[in-house]
Design a protein around this motif. Structure first.
Motif, PDB file in Angstrom:
ATOM      1  N   ARG A  10      -9.762  -9.116 -20.242  1.00  0.00           N
ATOM      2  CA  ARG A  10     -10.439  -8.085 -19.456  1.00  0.00           C
ATOM      3  C   ARG A  10     -11.013  -7.034 -20.403  1.00  0.00           C
ATOM      4  N   MET A  11     -12.216  -6.600 -20.090  1.00  0.00           N
ATOM      5  CA  MET A  11     -12.889  -5.631 -20.939  1.00  0.00           C
ATOM      6  C   MET A  11     -13.504  -4.536 -20.081  1.00  0.00           C
ATOM      7  N   ARG A  12     -13.375  -3.305 -20.541  1.00  0.00           N
ATOM      8  CA  ARG A  12     -13.999  -2.170 -19.865  1.00  0.00           C
ATOM      9  C   ARG A  12     -14.817  -1.393 -20.885  1.00  0.00           C
ATOM     10  N   LEU A  13     -16.065  -1.118 -20.543  1.00  0.00           N
ATOM     11  CA  LEU A  13     -16.952  -0.383 -21.427  1.00  0.00           C
ATOM     12  C   LEU A  13     -17.569   0.782 -20.673  1.00  0.00           C
ATOM     13  N   ASN A  14     -17.665   1.915 -21.346  1.00  0.00           N
ATOM     14  CA  ASN A  14     -18.349   3.081 -20.798  1.00  0.00           C
ATOM     15  C   ASN A  14     -19.257   3.640 -21.885  1.00  0.00           C
ATOM     16  N   GLY A  15     -20.501   3.878 -21.538  1.00  0.00           N
ATOM     17  CA  GLY A  15     -21.444   4.388 -22.538  1.00  0.00           C
ATOM     18  C   GLY A  15     -22.721   4.839 -21.878  1.00  0.00           C
ATOM     19  N   ALA A  16     -23.821   4.717 -22.605  1.00  0.00           N
ATOM     20  CA  ALA A  16     -25.118   5.148 -22.098  1.00  0.00           C
ATOM     21  C   ALA A  16     -26.196   4.200 -22.598  1.00  0.00           C
ATOM     22  N   LEU A  17     -27.180   3.952 -21.753  1.00  0.00           N
ATOM     23  CA  LEU A  17     -28.335   3.140 -22.092  1.00  0.00           C
ATOM     24  C   LEU A  17     -29.578   3.943 -21.742  1.00  0.00           C
ATOM     25  N   GLU A  18     -30.393   4.234 -22.763  1.00  0.00           N
ATOM     26  CA  GLU A  18     -31.569   5.086 -22.538  1.00  0.00           C
ATOM     27  C   GLU A  18     -31.164   6.407 -21.872  1.00  0.00           C
ATOM     28  N   GLN A  19     -30.044   6.983 -22.329  1.00  0.00           N
ATOM     29  CA  GLN A  19     -29.506   8.246 -21.823  1.00  0.00           C
ATOM     30  C   GLN A  19     -29.009   8.147 -20.379  1.00  0.00           C
ATOM     31  N   THR A  20     -28.866   6.933 -19.859  1.00  0.00           N
ATOM     32  CA  THR A  20     -28.337   6.715 -18.512  1.00  0.00           C
ATOM     33  C   THR A  20     -26.894   6.229 -18.638  1.00  0.00           C
ATOM     34  N   PRO A  21     -25.924   6.918 -18.014  1.00  0.00           N
ATOM     35  CA  PRO A  21     -24.536   6.476 -18.083  1.00  0.00           C
ATOM     36  C   PRO A  21     -24.363   5.061 -17.513  1.00  0.00           C
ATOM     37  N   VAL A  22     -23.583   4.261 -18.199  1.00  0.00           N
ATOM     38  CA  VAL A  22     -23.343   2.880 -17.785  1.00  0.00           C
ATOM     39  C   VAL A  22     -21.853   2.590 -17.895  1.00  0.00           C
ATOM     40  N   ALA A  50     -27.275   4.197 -12.968  1.00  0.00           N
ATOM     41  CA  ALA A  50     -28.389   4.793 -12.216  1.00  0.00           C
ATOM     42  C   ALA A  50     -28.266   4.539 -10.725  1.00  0.00           C
ATOM     43  N   GLY A  51     -27.068   4.644 -10.204  1.00  0.00           N
ATOM     44  CA  GLY A  51     -26.865   4.454  -8.779  1.00  0.00           C
ATOM     45  C   GLY A  51     -27.010   3.024  -8.310  1.00  0.00           C
ATOM     46  N   THR A  52     -26.998   2.078  -9.239  1.00  0.00           N
ATOM     47  CA  THR A  52     -27.167   0.661  -8.914  1.00  0.00           C
ATOM     48  C   THR A  52     -25.944  -0.120  -9.375  1.00  0.00           C
ATOM     49  N   ARG A  78     -31.507   3.711  -3.597  1.00  0.00           N
ATOM     50  CA  ARG A  78     -32.958   3.843  -3.756  1.00  0.00           C
ATOM     51  C   ARG A  78     -33.394   3.131  -5.019  1.00  0.00           C
ATOM     52  N   LEU A  79     -34.492   2.378  -4.890  1.00  0.00           N
ATOM     53  CA  LEU A  79     -34.964   1.584  -6.017  1.00  0.00           C
ATOM     54  C   LEU A  79     -35.477   2.453  -7.155  1.00  0.00           C
ATOM     55  N   ASP A  80     -36.035   3.635  -6.838  1.00  0.00           N
ATOM     56  CA  ASP A  80     -36.650   4.451  -7.892  1.00  0.00           C
ATOM     57  C   ASP A  80     -35.635   5.072  -8.840  1.00  0.00           C
ATOM     58  N   THR A  81     -34.336   4.987  -8.534  1.00  0.00           N
ATOM     59  CA  THR A  81     -33.343   5.487  -9.483  1.00  0.00           C
ATOM     60  C   THR A  81     -33.313   4.641 -10.761  1.00  0.00           C
ATOM     61  N   LEU A  82     -33.923   3.450 -10.709  1.00  0.00           N
ATOM     62  CA  LEU A  82     -33.975   2.576 -11.885  1.00  0.00           C
ATOM     63  C   LEU A  82     -35.250   2.756 -12.703  1.00  0.00           C
ATOM     64  N   SER A  83     -36.102   3.694 -12.324  1.00  0.00           N
ATOM     65  CA  SER A  83     -37.395   3.855 -13.001  1.00  0.00           C
ATOM     66  C   SER A  83     -37.238   4.124 -14.492  1.00  0.00           C
ATOM     67  N   ASP A  84     -36.297   4.988 -14.864  1.00  0.00           N
ATOM     68  CA  ASP A  84     -36.120   5.308 -16.284  1.00  0.00           C
ATOM     69  C   ASP A  84     -35.685   4.090 -17.085  1.00  0.00           C
ATOM     70  N   LEU A  85     -34.750   3.312 -16.527  1.00  0.00           N
ATOM     71  CA  LEU A  85     -34.284   2.128 -17.243  1.00  0.00           C
ATOM     72  C   LEU A  85     -35.366   1.053 -17.302  1.00  0.00           C
ATOM     73  N   ALA A  86     -36.126   0.906 -16.223  1.00  0.00           N
ATOM     74  CA  ALA A  86     -37.169  -0.120 -16.178  1.00  0.00           C
ATOM     75  C   ALA A  86     -38.428   0.303 -16.932  1.00  0.00           C
ATOM     76  N   ARG A  87     -38.534   1.610 -17.256  1.00  0.00           N
ATOM     77  CA  ARG A  87     -39.713   2.157 -17.937  1.00  0.00           C
ATOM     78  C   ARG A  87     -40.988   1.935 -17.127  1.00  0.00           C
ATOM     79  N   VAL A  88     -40.857   1.983 -15.824  1.00  0.00           N
ATOM     80  CA  VAL A  88     -42.000   1.864 -14.928  1.00  0.00           C
ATOM     81  C   VAL A  88     -41.647   2.625 -13.653  1.00  0.00           C
ATOM     82  N   GLU A  89     -42.672   3.205 -13.012  1.00  0.00           N
ATOM     83  CA  GLU A  89     -42.440   3.975 -11.800  1.00  0.00           C
ATOM     84  C   GLU A  89     -42.204   3.027 -10.633  1.00  0.00           C
ATOM     85  N   LEU A  90     -40.983   3.041 -10.119  1.00  0.00           N
ATOM     86  CA  LEU A  90     -40.617   2.176  -9.000  1.00  0.00           C
ATOM     87  C   LEU A  90     -40.705   2.939  -7.686  1.00  0.00           C
ATOM     88  N   PRO A  91     -40.985   2.246  -6.586  1.00  0.00           N
ATOM     89  CA  PRO A  91     -41.093   2.935  -5.295  1.00  0.00           C
ATOM     90  C   PRO A  91     -39.733   3.396  -4.789  1.00  0.00           C
TER      91      PRO A  91
END
Length: 208
Positions: A10-22, A50-52, A78-91
């Motif tokens: 079992r593995m647990r990781l906590n960190g950040a990706l593109e300044q987004t907590p993961v 990112a709420g996903t 909401r799908l747009d919470t992933l906009s920063d990670l996807a690097r595209v404006e999501l609806p």
């Protein structure tokens, strides 16, 4: 990392990706299973960013990186919470969820029996993710017997709701219909116009 003798790793990781907590949790077979002659091992993974929420559950083939049988589930408010990670404006659609069996391809991943829920609308089809290039490239092909337009609001409804009225819905329907049938309808009209010009030579106006 928790790897007691004879127990699943079992593995647990906590960190950040593109300044987004993961946060990520992974559970798989024991070290003994990996060292033995097994050709497949169980795997369960959950990630939150990112709420996903993302989950993968099933079996992977050994050596790791080869084919496996996994089911994918993605969901968020909401799908747009992933906009920063996807690097595209999501609806700003949601709540939404996506699920289906996932398999590896030479360039990334593919989901053939995909189910996508957005609000009260349900769509089905397939999707793929290509990670072989400098930027990930996703393609999704879905269909639905019917959809609820309120589940796919125009940006104006969210950014400036005071200026939105029923005409906005009519405009949305018009845009959707044009995207579906526009090239076919207008292409046929242009062909008819050219045919009439060829036959009559003096046609100036065509009423359809």
């Amino acid at each position: 990392v928790d790897a007691a003798a004879g127990q699943p790793v079992r593995m647990r990781l906590n960190g950040a990706l593109e300044q987004t907590p993961v946060s990520l949790q992974l559970s798989t077979a024991s070290f003994a299973d990996f060292a033995g002659d097994k050709t497949r091992v169980p795997m369960a993974m959950e990630a939150l960013a990112a709420g996903t929420r993302l989950s993968l559950d099933g079996e992977v083939a050994l050596p790791l990186g080869s084919a496996g049988q996994l089911r994918l589930a993605l969901s968020g408010e909401r799908l747009d919470t992933l906009s920063d990670l996807a690097r595209v404006e999501l609806p700003a659609w949601g709540p939404w969820s996506l699920r289906g069996p996932i398999r590896m391809t030479p360039t990334g991943y593919e989901v053939q029996e995909l189910t996508l829920d957005v609000g009260q609308s349900r769509l089905s089809g397939s999707g793929s993710l290509d990670v072989s290039g400098p930027r990930p490239h996703a393609v999704m092909k879905v269909t639905a017997p019917r959809i609820q337009l309120d589940d796919f609001p125009m940006p104006e409804r969210l950014t400036d709701p005071g200026r939105v009225d029923p005409r906005s819905d009519l405009y949305s329907v018009g845009v959707v219909m044009y995207e579906i049938a526009g090239p076919l309808f207008f292409g046929a009209a242009q062909k008819a116009m050219r045919s009439l010009h060829d036959i009559a030579g003096t046609a100036k106006v065509v009423v359809l």
